[in-house]
Design an enzyme around this catalytic site. Structure first.
Site, PDB file in Angstrom:
ATOM      1  N   GLY A 206       0.827  -1.212   0.000  1.00  0.00           N
ATOM      2  CA  GLY A 206       0.000   0.000   0.000  1.00  0.00           C
ATOM      3  C   GLY A 206       0.852   1.249   0.000  1.00  0.00           C
ATOM      4  CG  ASN A 207      -0.268   4.741  -1.414  1.00  0.00           C
ATOM      5  OD1 ASN A 207      -0.956   5.566  -0.817  1.00  0.00           O
ATOM      6  ND2 ASN A 207      -0.683   4.134  -2.519  1.00  0.00           N
ATOM      7  CG  HIS A 208       2.898   6.281   4.175  1.00  0.00           C
ATOM      8  ND1 HIS A 208       2.591   5.486   5.247  1.00  0.00           N
ATOM      9  CD2 HIS A 208       4.191   6.034   3.868  1.00  0.00           C
ATOM     10  CE1 HIS A 208       3.656   4.795   5.595  1.00  0.00           C
ATOM     11  NE2 HIS A 208       4.643   5.106   4.761  1.00  0.00           N
ATOM     12  CB  SER A 209      -2.731   8.137  -0.090  1.00  0.00           C
ATOM     13  OG  SER A 209      -3.884   8.931  -0.232  1.00  0.00           O
ATOM     14  CB  ALA A 274      -1.928   7.579  -3.660  1.00  0.00           C
TER      15      ALA A 274
END
Ligand code: CTP
Length: 398
Positions: A206-209, A274
């Site tokens: 995943g990502n930090h959005s 994102a």
């Protein structure tokens, strides 16, 4: 100015309720149709007869009065705007908690329109951390708080906590409803948040959005009257968005499926999510056990949602994408504008402290297809959303 606008005025138990009579009178004089809903304790401060006469409509108080109970949903849907003035500490706490033990709260919880509140309380109450936290909660649900003013309080003390003056509340309502018109009848799709690409049943990439930017854009479009569908990736926290349809998805593929289905019927598309560019080639059905000292995964490209929507886009649709860059920012942003057939690209640079993922602020430059570049200062994401929506309105009304 408020001709034909429908307004529910909620009144709670506070000495400031005497000012509500003036507010109702000003709203009616301005052309609005006003219906008043009171709590029982509000009736200790101002009579239903006064507010009924001024609003030219029957005042509702009891939740279990047969007709009122059936009507609370209709009242919440009927209104173009609900304003609760004065808002007491007690009703504030109940609204923050989602309690529903009177008609006013039932109408509030059913309201699909913007809700404004004008608190009134003593300074010490106003400054109490519990009150502050309830107000923050209320705002996070999409409600608007009309700031209190400084002056003499019912206790005889001077300080912060006075309800805003009726004239000021009228102004705020006028502005809110005037703004609301500029995108009324338009439909908008907004994406926000990260995507999670599953590796096995317990792991993902995943990502930090945080989704904050897209959520603010969805709210701003909604405030201007657009019908908004928010396709939201997995973000944490309880996100309540009065009147905005939220379609929760997890992976890039799910987001792609939702967006390509929804976009053809839209006037506006804003791709603020994102989205993962790559996803594991295989998702294991059972948890992968650790084995060797190193481990590699094979990834394949995901579908580029923005680019696909750019391919589907008709002349009367406005499509907005984002570019998050660390280097060659402007060149990359302009390339994305062409490559993805977007009408606007919003560049946010990771080189600016306070901009981008997780922050409450952002600093953007907007590029359009005529070669214009609009640079903005660092602002709250809410204010940035307003700038982006103004740029969209400019194209729509060009
Ligand atoms: N985007 C998308 N679908 C993807 C990847 C990105 O719709 N699979 C959208 C984003 O929502 C954003 C825009 O494309 O509006 C640009 O995203 P960004 O990550 O900056 O760029 P990419 O196109 O992924 O290109 P690169 O990673 O090479 O910078």
């Amino acid at each position: 100015m408020l001709n034909g606008k429908k307004i529910v005025v909620g009144v709670t138990g506070s000495i400031a309720a005497y000012k509500t009579a003036t507010l109702v009178r000003l709203l009616v004089k301005d052309g609005a149709e006003v219906k008043v809903v009171m709590t029982k304790s509000a009736a200790d401060f101002i009579t239903p007869l006064t507010l009924g006469t001024l609003s030219k409509n029957e005042v509702s108080i009891e939740l279990f009065d047969e007709s009122a109970w059936a009507n609370h949903v209709m009242l919440g849907r009927w209104a173009d705007l609900m304003v609760i003035a004065p808002l007491s500490c007690n009703t504030l706490a109940k609204m923050a908690a989602g309690a529903c033990d009177n008609l006013l709260l039932a109408v509030y919880l059913s309201a699909t329109c913007p809700v404004y509140v004008a608190p009134a309380m003593d300074e010490d109450m106003w400054k109490h951390p519990a009150v502050k936290s309830n107000l923050t909660k209320l705002e996070s649900y999409g409600n608007k708080v009309i700031p209190v003013t400084n002056g003499e309080l019912a206790s005889g003390l001077f300080g912060e906590g006075r309800m805003a003056e009726p004239e000021q509340i009228l102004d705020i309502i006028r502005t809110a409803l005037a703004k609301k018109g500029s995108l009324s009848g338009k439909k908008a799709l907004v994406t926000a948040g990260p995507t999670y690409e599953a590796i096995d049943p317990v792991r993902f990439v995943g990502n930090h959005s945080s989704g904050k930017m897209g959520i603010e854009i969805a709210k701003s479009l909604h405030e201007k009257g657009a019908d908004v569908i928010l396709v939201l990736g997995p973000v944490s926290g309880d996100i309540q968005l009065n009147g905005i349809k939220v379609n929760r998805v997890e992976s890039a593929q799910e987001m792609y499926n939702a967006c390509t289905t929804i976009f053809p019927a839209m006037d506006i598309g804003v791709m603020a999510a994102a989205v993962a560019d790559y996803t594991p080639v295989e998702k294991a059905d059972i948890k992968i056990k650790k084995a060797d000292s190193t481990w590699s995964l094979n990834f394949k490209k995901t579908q580029d949602i923005l680019k696909n929507l750019g391919g589907l886009k008709k002349d009367n649709q406005v499509l907005v994408g984002f570019a998050l860059e660390t280097n060659n920012e402007e060149v990359n942003a302009k390339n994305k504008l062409q490559d993805k057939n977007a009408d606007l690209i919003v560049l946010n640079s990771l080189n600016d402290a306070g901009a981008g993922f997780g922050h409450d602020t952002n600093k953007i430059t907007i590029f359009d297809r005529k070669g214009n570049e609009s640079r903005f200062d660092m602002k709250s994401k809410k204010a940035v959303a307003e700038d982006i929506v103004q740029a969209i309105i400019k194209i729509i009304h060009a």
